[in-house]
Design a protein around this motif. Structure first.
Motif, short mmCIF file in Angstrom:
data_model
loop_
_atom_site.label_atom_id
_atom_site.label_comp_id
_atom_site.label_asym_id
_atom_site.label_seq_id
_atom_site.Cartn_x
_atom_site.Cartn_y
_atom_site.Cartn_z
N UNK A 1 0.82 -1.21 0.00
CA UNK A 1 0.00 0.00 0.00
C UNK A 1 0.85 1.26 0.00
N UNK A 2 2.00 1.20 0.68
CA UNK A 2 2.87 2.37 0.76
C UNK A 2 3.53 2.67 -0.58
N UNK A 3 3.96 1.60 -1.27
CA UNK A 3 4.62 1.78 -2.57
C UNK A 3 3.60 2.17 -3.62
N UNK A 4 2.47 1.45 -3.64
CA UNK A 4 1.39 1.75 -4.59
C UNK A 4 1.77 1.43 -6.02
N UNK A 5 0.93 0.76 -6.74
CA UNK A 5 1.16 0.50 -8.16
C UNK A 5 2.43 -0.29 -8.43
N UNK A 6 2.96 -0.11 -9.63
CA UNK A 6 4.15 -0.85 -10.07
C UNK A 6 5.40 -0.02 -9.85
N UNK A 7 6.44 -0.66 -9.30
CA UNK A 7 7.71 0.04 -9.08
C UNK A 7 8.85 -0.86 -9.58
N UNK A 8 9.76 -0.28 -10.37
CA UNK A 8 10.88 -1.06 -10.91
C UNK A 8 11.81 -1.49 -9.78
N UNK A 9 12.10 -0.58 -8.86
CA UNK A 9 13.02 -0.87 -7.76
C UNK A 9 12.24 -1.11 -6.48
N UNK A 10 12.65 -2.13 -5.76
CA UNK A 10 12.01 -2.39 -4.47
C UNK A 10 12.39 -1.29 -3.48
N UNK A 11 11.51 -0.99 -2.53
CA UNK A 11 11.77 0.13 -1.62
C UNK A 11 12.92 -0.15 -0.65
N UNK A 12 13.59 0.93 -0.26
CA UNK A 12 14.58 0.87 0.82
C UNK A 12 13.82 1.18 2.10
N UNK A 13 13.93 0.29 3.08
CA UNK A 13 13.08 0.37 4.27
C UNK A 13 13.92 0.44 5.54
N UNK A 14 13.53 1.33 6.44
CA UNK A 14 14.12 1.39 7.78
C UNK A 14 13.01 1.06 8.77
N UNK A 15 13.25 0.05 9.62
CA UNK A 15 12.23 -0.40 10.56
C UNK A 15 12.72 -0.20 11.99
N UNK A 16 11.87 0.36 12.84
CA UNK A 16 12.20 0.53 14.24
C UNK A 16 12.07 -0.79 14.99
N UNK A 17 12.96 -1.01 15.97
CA UNK A 17 12.93 -2.24 16.76
C UNK A 17 13.32 -1.92 18.20
N UNK A 18 12.75 -2.61 19.19
CA UNK A 18 13.13 -2.37 20.58
C UNK A 18 14.63 -2.53 20.80
N UNK A 19 15.20 -1.70 21.64
CA UNK A 19 16.65 -1.68 21.85
C UNK A 19 17.18 -3.03 22.30
N UNK A 20 16.45 -3.72 23.16
CA UNK A 20 16.95 -4.97 23.73
C UNK A 20 16.37 -6.20 23.04
N UNK A 21 15.90 -6.04 21.80
CA UNK A 21 15.45 -7.20 21.03
C UNK A 21 16.64 -8.13 20.79
N UNK A 22 16.39 -9.43 20.81
CA UNK A 22 17.46 -10.40 20.60
C UNK A 22 17.85 -10.44 19.13
N UNK A 23 18.99 -11.07 18.85
CA UNK A 23 19.44 -11.19 17.46
C UNK A 23 18.45 -12.02 16.65
N UNK A 24 17.84 -13.02 17.27
CA UNK A 24 16.83 -13.84 16.59
C UNK A 24 15.62 -12.98 16.21
N UNK A 25 15.19 -12.12 17.13
CA UNK A 25 14.06 -11.23 16.87
C UNK A 25 14.40 -10.21 15.79
N UNK A 26 15.63 -9.73 15.79
CA UNK A 26 16.07 -8.78 14.76
C UNK A 26 16.08 -9.44 13.39
N UNK A 27 16.61 -10.66 13.35
CA UNK A 27 16.69 -11.36 12.08
C UNK A 27 15.30 -11.68 11.54
N UNK A 28 14.37 -12.03 12.43
CA UNK A 28 12.99 -12.32 12.01
C UNK A 28 12.35 -11.09 11.39
N UNK A 29 12.58 -9.92 11.99
CA UNK A 29 12.01 -8.69 11.45
C UNK A 29 12.65 -8.32 10.12
#
Length: 336
Positions: free
Chosen positions: A85-113
């Protein structure tokens, strides 16, 4: 050609910031699934309306718990929906995304996200600590050699951090936040009034009469609640006062305040001096609870500043961090 997105994938709400456009999505982190086929029927606002009201073949789920992914497949379906929904329609390049995560999230939780964002349609993914994103979104200059203290009370976690020179000096992520306040409200009404209410009703009570600071104005607030009488099994109406709700949420609020005080005590003296001069910056949905600013000021003896648009700080900060790749790369290096 390429879309740049900042995403706050919160326990309660998901917000998406698009570079050049601002906040373009702000919806509940809820997805409704057809039980037998496993198909997503609706996401966000429409799905939240179904909580507690679905037939047996449909379930409305919040796939994040305490700020991290609890159900990967369902979280992936939800993330795909929001990125598409954020990208909308057709886009040649996939979006560059920055996602917020809790400071003390484990490496497993980070990798899952990280994997969920890539599988959901992102071309490249950076993770940024929610506290850092909040500071950037609040308009603070995080790269200056000066202390900034951030408290972000979200749905699943409360993030507390001191930031200087583009890095987090100290941080604390506690899994006590808005959701736990709702749970305590449900339990209080059950114990004191013998009626059962759902999480949506508890959230409404919190927003309308929830408060944390003793004064006549807050004591006299009230709201009429309809619930199920435990004794008779019939509907029952009761009036709940602001004083009652302050009592109901006292324990989780005390945990949040105690952790803020501990962070203040652990802050190096030179940075603490900066924080006293600037104030503690408060963000997240919890920043809007009546009296929370006054309570933190009373307990820490430091002025508290509620950030502009506190609900959107993480998403805006994550998106704005794209203008300073150095901060994102610095965060990546410290996590290797």
């Amino acid at each position: 050609m390429r879309t740049y997105l900042g995403i706050d994938l919160g326990t309660a709400n998901t917000l998406v910031y698009s570079k050049g456009k601002g906040i373009i999505i702000n919806e509940p982190s809820v997805i409704a699934i057809e039980r037998d086929k496993g198909e997503a029927l609706s996401v966000g606002i429409e799905a939240k309306k179904m909580i507690g009201k679905t037939p047996s073949n449909i379930i409305a789920i919040r796939p994040l718990k305490d700020g991290v992914i609890a159900d990967y497949d369902i979280a992936l379906a939800m993330l795909k929906y929001f990125i598409k929904n954020a990208v909308g329609g057709f886009s040649i390049l996939k979006p560059l995304v920055v996602v917020g995560i809790p400071t003390e999230a484990t490496e497993v939780e980070r990798q899952a996200l990280r994997e969920a964002a890539l599988d959901g349609g992102a071309g490249k993914v950076y993770l940024i600590e929610e506290a850092m994103a909040t500071a950037i979104g609040a308009g603070l200059n995080v790269e200056e050699p000066s202390g900034n203290m951030i408290v972000d009370i979200g749905g699943g976690t409360t993030e507390i951090a001191v930031i200087s020179l583009g890095s987090i000096v100290l941080s604390k992520s506690i899994r006590v936040a808005g959701d736990e306040l709702d749970e305590h409200i449900v339990e209080y009404i059950k114990n004191e009034h013998n009626i059962l209410v759902g999480e949506r009703t508890a959230e409404q009570i919190k927003m309308e009469v929830g408060n944390t600071f003793e004064c006549d104005e807050y004591d006299n607030l009230s709201i009429e609640v309809i619930g199920l009488d435990i004794l008779s099994g019939l509907p029952k109406r009761v009036n709940i006062t602001g004083k009652e709700i302050r009592t109901a949420i006292k324990n989780p609020v005390s945990k949040i305040v105690e952790n803020i005080k501990n962070a203040v005590e652990s802050t190096p003296p030179e940075l603490l001096s900066d924080i006293v001069n600037k104030g503690i910056f408060l963000a997240g949905g919890g920043a809007m609870i009546k009296g929370i600013k006054e309570l933190i000021e009373k307990e820490t003896l430091i002025r508290v500043v509620i950030a502009d648009e506190p609900l959107t700080c993480v998403a805006r900060g994550a998106g704005m961090a794209l203008d300073n790749i150095k901060i994102l790369e610095n965060i990546s290096k410290t996590r290797r």
